[in-house]
Design a protein around this motif. Structure first.
Motif, PDB file in Angstrom:
ATOM      1  N   PHE A 259     140.554  43.423 -39.435  1.00  0.00           N
ATOM      2  CA  PHE A 259     140.389  42.390 -38.405  1.00  0.00           C
ATOM      3  C   PHE A 259     141.711  42.117 -37.691  1.00  0.00           C
ATOM      4  CE2 PHE A 259     140.777  37.895 -37.236  1.00  0.00           C
ATOM      5  CZ  PHE A 259     139.727  37.774 -36.330  1.00  0.00           C
ATOM      6  N   ILE A 260     142.781  41.988 -38.470  1.00  0.00           N
ATOM      7  CA  ILE A 260     144.094  41.735 -37.870  1.00  0.00           C
ATOM      8  C   ILE A 260     144.515  42.903 -36.989  1.00  0.00           C
ATOM      9  CG2 ILE A 260     146.551  41.380 -38.359  1.00  0.00           C
ATOM     10  CD1 ILE A 260     145.721  39.979 -40.946  1.00  0.00           C
ATOM     11  N   GLY A 261     144.310  44.133 -37.504  1.00  0.00           N
ATOM     12  CA  GLY A 261     144.679  45.315 -36.732  1.00  0.00           C
ATOM     13  C   GLY A 261     143.913  45.407 -35.426  1.00  0.00           C
ATOM     14  N   THR A 262     142.618  45.131 -35.480  1.00  0.00           N
ATOM     15  CA  THR A 262     141.805  45.152 -34.263  1.00  0.00           C
ATOM     16  C   THR A 262     142.247  44.064 -33.294  1.00  0.00           C
ATOM     17  OG1 THR A 262     139.912  46.019 -35.495  1.00  0.00           O
ATOM     18  CG2 THR A 262     139.452  44.998 -33.373  1.00  0.00           C
ATOM     19  N   ALA A 263     142.589  42.886 -33.848  1.00  0.00           N
ATOM     20  CA  ALA A 263     143.043  41.783 -32.998  1.00  0.00           C
ATOM     21  C   ALA A 263     144.347  42.139 -32.289  1.00  0.00           C
ATOM     22  CB  ALA A 263     143.226  40.519 -33.843  1.00  0.00           C
TER      23      ALA A 263
ATOM     24  N   GLY B 260     144.635  42.593 -28.423  1.00  0.00           N
ATOM     25  CA  GLY B 260     145.599  41.713 -27.766  1.00  0.00           C
ATOM     26  C   GLY B 260     146.515  42.478 -26.829  1.00  0.00           C
ATOM     27  N   ILE B 261     146.972  43.645 -27.269  1.00  0.00           N
ATOM     28  CA  ILE B 261     147.846  44.454 -26.416  1.00  0.00           C
ATOM     29  C   ILE B 261     147.093  44.966 -25.203  1.00  0.00           C
ATOM     30  CG2 ILE B 261     149.111  46.644 -26.312  1.00  0.00           C
ATOM     31  CD1 ILE B 261     150.067  46.127 -29.112  1.00  0.00           C
ATOM     32  N   LEU B 262     145.862  45.418 -25.432  1.00  0.00           N
ATOM     33  CA  LEU B 262     145.050  45.917 -24.316  1.00  0.00           C
ATOM     34  C   LEU B 262     144.761  44.793 -23.314  1.00  0.00           C
ATOM     35  CD1 LEU B 262     142.537  48.195 -26.267  1.00  0.00           C
ATOM     36  CD2 LEU B 262     144.513  48.909 -24.904  1.00  0.00           C
ATOM     37  N   ASN B 263     144.461  43.611 -23.828  1.00  0.00           N
ATOM     38  CA  ASN B 263     144.201  42.476 -22.937  1.00  0.00           C
ATOM     39  C   ASN B 263     145.468  42.032 -22.218  1.00  0.00           C
ATOM     40  OD1 ASN B 263     141.500  42.404 -23.691  1.00  0.00           O
ATOM     41  ND2 ASN B 263     141.854  40.955 -25.362  1.00  0.00           N
ATOM     42  N   MET B 264     146.604  42.129 -22.906  1.00  0.00           N
ATOM     43  CA  MET B 264     147.871  41.757 -22.279  1.00  0.00           C
ATOM     44  C   MET B 264     148.166  42.672 -21.099  1.00  0.00           C
ATOM     45  SD  MET B 264     151.652  41.444 -24.043  1.00  0.00           S
ATOM     46  CE  MET B 264     150.942  40.474 -25.383  1.00  0.00           C
ATOM     47  N   ARG B 265     147.849  43.951 -21.260  1.00  0.00           N
ATOM     48  CA  ARG B 265     148.036  44.885 -20.157  1.00  0.00           C
ATOM     49  C   ARG B 265     147.182  44.455 -18.968  1.00  0.00           C
ATOM     50  NH1 ARG B 265     149.447  50.255 -18.583  1.00  0.00           N
ATOM     51  NH2 ARG B 265     149.320  50.073 -16.330  1.00  0.00           N
ATOM     52  N   GLY B 266     145.982  43.984 -19.265  1.00  0.00           N
ATOM     53  CA  GLY B 266     145.117  43.521 -18.182  1.00  0.00           C
ATOM     54  C   GLY B 266     145.644  42.275 -17.507  1.00  0.00           C
ATOM     55  N   LEU B 267     146.351  41.429 -18.254  1.00  0.00           N
ATOM     56  CA  LEU B 267     146.849  40.171 -17.689  1.00  0.00           C
ATOM     57  C   LEU B 267     148.123  40.367 -16.863  1.00  0.00           C
ATOM     58  CD1 LEU B 267     146.340  37.712 -20.698  1.00  0.00           C
ATOM     59  CD2 LEU B 267     145.091  37.722 -18.537  1.00  0.00           C
ATOM     60  N   VAL B 268     149.091  41.104 -17.420  1.00  0.00           N
ATOM     61  CA  VAL B 268     150.384  41.224 -16.749  1.00  0.00           C
ATOM     62  C   VAL B 268     150.530  42.528 -15.978  1.00  0.00           C
ATOM     63  CG1 VAL B 268     151.508  39.737 -18.416  1.00  0.00           C
ATOM     64  CG2 VAL B 268     151.471  42.192 -18.818  1.00  0.00           C
ATOM     65  N   GLY B 269     149.612  43.478 -16.216  1.00  0.00           N
ATOM     66  CA  GLY B 269     149.608  44.712 -15.448  1.00  0.00           C
ATOM     67  C   GLY B 269     150.858  45.541 -15.627  1.00  0.00           C
TER      68      GLY B 269
ATOM     69  N   VAL C 171     147.427  50.611 -32.097  1.00  0.00           N
ATOM     70  CA  VAL C 171     146.624  50.866 -30.901  1.00  0.00           C
ATOM     71  C   VAL C 171     146.337  52.349 -30.755  1.00  0.00           C
ATOM     72  CG1 VAL C 171     146.565  50.719 -28.385  1.00  0.00           C
ATOM     73  CG2 VAL C 171     147.481  48.818 -29.715  1.00  0.00           C
ATOM     74  N   PHE C 172     147.351  53.174 -31.003  1.00  0.00           N
ATOM     75  CA  PHE C 172     147.170  54.621 -30.858  1.00  0.00           C
ATOM     76  C   PHE C 172     146.145  55.141 -31.857  1.00  0.00           C
ATOM     77  CE2 PHE C 172     148.002  59.083 -30.748  1.00  0.00           C
ATOM     78  CZ  PHE C 172     148.477  59.325 -29.455  1.00  0.00           C
ATOM     79  N   MET C 173     146.197  54.621 -33.077  1.00  0.00           N
ATOM     80  CA  MET C 173     145.242  55.054 -34.098  1.00  0.00           C
ATOM     81  C   MET C 173     143.808  54.760 -33.664  1.00  0.00           C
ATOM     82  SD  MET C 173     146.869  56.386 -36.715  1.00  0.00           S
ATOM     83  CE  MET C 173     148.378  56.332 -37.649  1.00  0.00           C
ATOM     84  N   GLU C 174     143.605  53.604 -33.043  1.00  0.00           N
ATOM     85  CA  GLU C 174     142.254  53.190 -32.694  1.00  0.00           C
ATOM     86  C   GLU C 174     141.756  53.827 -31.399  1.00  0.00           C
ATOM     87  OE1 GLU C 174     141.331  49.085 -32.814  1.00  0.00           O
ATOM     88  OE2 GLU C 174     142.278  48.730 -34.757  1.00  0.00           O
ATOM     89  N   ASN C 175     142.668  54.091 -30.467  1.00  0.00           N
ATOM     90  CA  ASN C 175     142.227  54.543 -29.150  1.00  0.00           C
ATOM     91  C   ASN C 175     142.626  55.970 -28.798  1.00  0.00           C
ATOM     92  OD1 ASN C 175     141.126  51.863 -27.899  1.00  0.00           O
ATOM     93  ND2 ASN C 175     143.098  51.305 -28.785  1.00  0.00           N
ATOM     94  N   GLY C 176     143.545  56.557 -29.535  1.00  0.00           N
ATOM     95  CA  GLY C 176     143.977  57.916 -29.249  1.00  0.00           C
ATOM     96  C   GLY C 176     144.965  58.017 -28.105  1.00  0.00           C
ATOM     97  N   SER C 177     145.342  56.889 -27.528  1.00  0.00           N
ATOM     98  CA  SER C 177     146.336  56.863 -26.445  1.00  0.00           C
ATOM     99  C   SER C 177     146.865  55.440 -26.315  1.00  0.00           C
ATOM    100  CB  SER C 177     145.726  57.314 -25.115  1.00  0.00           C
ATOM    101  OG  SER C 177     144.705  56.415 -24.705  1.00  0.00           O
ATOM    102  N   GLU C 178     147.951  55.272 -25.588  1.00  0.00           N
ATOM    103  CA  GLU C 178     148.521  53.946 -25.395  1.00  0.00           C
ATOM    104  C   GLU C 178     149.321  53.956 -24.098  1.00  0.00           C
ATOM    105  OE1 GLU C 178     150.113  50.233 -25.473  1.00  0.00           O
ATOM    106  OE2 GLU C 178     151.469  51.953 -25.496  1.00  0.00           O
TER     107      GLU C 178
END
Length: 470
Positions: A279-283, A287-296, A326-333
């Motif tokens: 759960f923490i790892g997914t959060a 969080g990083i993916l959402n941060m990218r969406g917020l600050v671009g 993030v890389f483990m879960e998505n295969g890219s970052e």
């Protein structure tokens, strides 16, 4: 050629940090000696900074860190000899025990978290490097780029599954390194990691099947390519293992203690700690993916400009852990990683600018040495402390260079598609694995960082030239 003797340096460092009575725990990473001390105020910072082989010192995350550079392993071994302990095995240096006796605080909790992450992840870097090597072969020579290898060719298939092995079995590898870190049985750490990714358990996770452990409902998760579940589980197991061993007599301890430890850990790991870590790892990942969406793209530039400052404090392990997760879960970052690359190549540029600008032959030679070290091995501390901190003004060029390279990559949404745990010239291959445009733009972004940082360092010059420090 005779190997350099680090005994004298180790003795001096050991003395200046307060010696045996002041040291709770000693560890090291790629470039730093890390001391958990009872009292950091008695450390003689200025004496340490004056030592020729010491690049700098830092008080960070509840640790006192002495920056040595690539030779830290040799110095560490000498310090360990002086301290009369074996690396990572002595009960006397158990960080958890030492801190528990002194009481709890938010600072100590943060210290233990960072220390645990660093100590568990850093030894796994060679395995990640192997994976990166084979993944790069498949990415560069496969259909996505040069198309020299088809997806059905034996070499492509071999490179792909060998490259994937490290990440798939990461809980097993981290089970070992975490067990070494937390001073429990490495074999039990490996076994616990293997249990968490057993094919039967993985199949239940894929099917969404219900399952219980000794009657306790378990949240069945796919733990392959995860970090936190196994680290937290092994940390808990270290206490369970010690407790079990203390309760049993020597006659039965050898065969009964491991079985009881794993039996107790099964419901803890599979029903509580494992799901919590996932759960923490997914959060963190979300969080990083959402941060990218917020600050671009501006966020990538800010990471590029400030990541070197995190290296100076030793707190960069937080972003590194998040990046791997993030890389483990998505295969890219495409948020933290490009910024990290921009910052790393800005350090290279700062060293280049200093090497071209410095007037004294000895200083210029050392600056070229820092540049070469960063270019070939990716070790950044010699340049950061030997040039940035010592001369101050080059830090401006470093920050602006990292920001500029990060801005370019952020605007073009450049990402890392191959996880390469290096910051040297080879790290440019991190941009491979997707489109050729991604690789080209990633290289251009890093070149921008080098050119801007080198140019500003060169043209801004230095307030003074006190002499560089090896």
């Amino acid at each position: 050629m005779a190997e350099k003797d680090y005994t004298s340096l180790a003795q001096s460092i050991y003395h200046e940090v307060g010696g045996k009575d002041n040291i709770d725990h000693i560890a090291h990473c790629a470039t730093r000696l890390r001391f958990n001390l009872k009292d950091e105020t008695i450390v003689q910072d200025e004496h340490l900074k004056k030592m020729k082989e010491v690049l700098g010192v830092a008080h960070a995350g509840g640790q006192f860190q002495v920056i040595i550079g690539p030779n830290v392993q040799q110095v560490f071994q000498e310090v360990i000899k002086i301290h009369d302990q074996k690396p990572m095995t002595s009960e006397k240096t158990d960080t958890g025990q030492a801190h528990s006796k002194a009481g709890f605080s938010l600072k100590k909790i943060l210290t233990n978290m960072l220390d645990g992450l660093s100590g568990s992840l850093t030894p796994a870097i060679p395995a990640i490097t192997v994976a990166a090597f084979f993944k790069t072969i498949a990415a560069v020579f496969g259909p996505s780029m040069l198309n020299w290898l088809s997806e059905t060719s034996d070499l492509y298939v071999l490179a792909t599954f060998v490259g994937d092995t490290t990440f798939y079995f990461f809980p097993v590898l981290i089970g070992y390194t975490a067990a070494k870190k937390f001073k429990t049985s490495p074999l039990l750490g490996i076994l616990l990691g293997a249990i968490m990714i057993h094919p039967t358990f993985m199949a239940m996770a894929t099917e969404g099947a219900s399952f219980s452990v000794f009657g306790i409902p378990a949240m069945v998760e796919n733990y392959s390519s995860t970090i936190l579940p196994i680290i937290i589980s092994v940390w808990v197991m270290s206490y369970v293992d010690r407790f079990i061993n203390k309760q049993l007599s020597e006659m039965v301890r050898g065969f009964l203690a491991p079985a009881l430890t794993i039996a107790i850990m099964l419901p803890i790991a599979l029903c509580v700690v494992g799901p919590l870590g996932a759960f923490i790892g997914t959060a963190v990942s979300d969080g990083i993916l959402n941060m990218r969406g917020l600050v671009g793209f501006l966020g990538v530039a800010l990471i590029g400009g400030t990541f070197s400052l995190l290296i100076l404090t030793g707190m960069h392990i937080i972003l590194i852990t998040a990046l791997i997760q993030v890389f483990m879960e998505n295969g890219s970052e495409s948020f933290v990683a490009p910024g990290l690359s921009a910052a790393s190549f800005a350090i290279l540029g700062m060293a280049l600018g200093a090497a071209l600008k410095l007037r004294k032959k000895e200083d210029r030679s050392l600056a070229w040495g820092f540049f070469t070290t960063m270019f070939l091995s990716g070790t950044s501390e010699p340049a950061l402390y030997g040039i940035g901190i010592r001369y101050k003004r080059p830090m401006i060029g470093l920050i602006i260079g990292g920001f500029a390279g990060g801005l370019y990559m952020g605007i073009l949404n450049v990402g890392h598609y191959t996880l390469i745990p290096l910051t040297n010239i080879v790290s440019l291959l991190s941009f491979s694995g997707s489109t050729t445009a991604n690789l080209v733009n990633g290289i251009i972004g890093c070149v921008i960082s080098v050119v801007v940082a080198a140019g500003l360092t060169y043209f801004m010059g230095f307030e003074e030239e006190p002499g560089l420090k090896e």
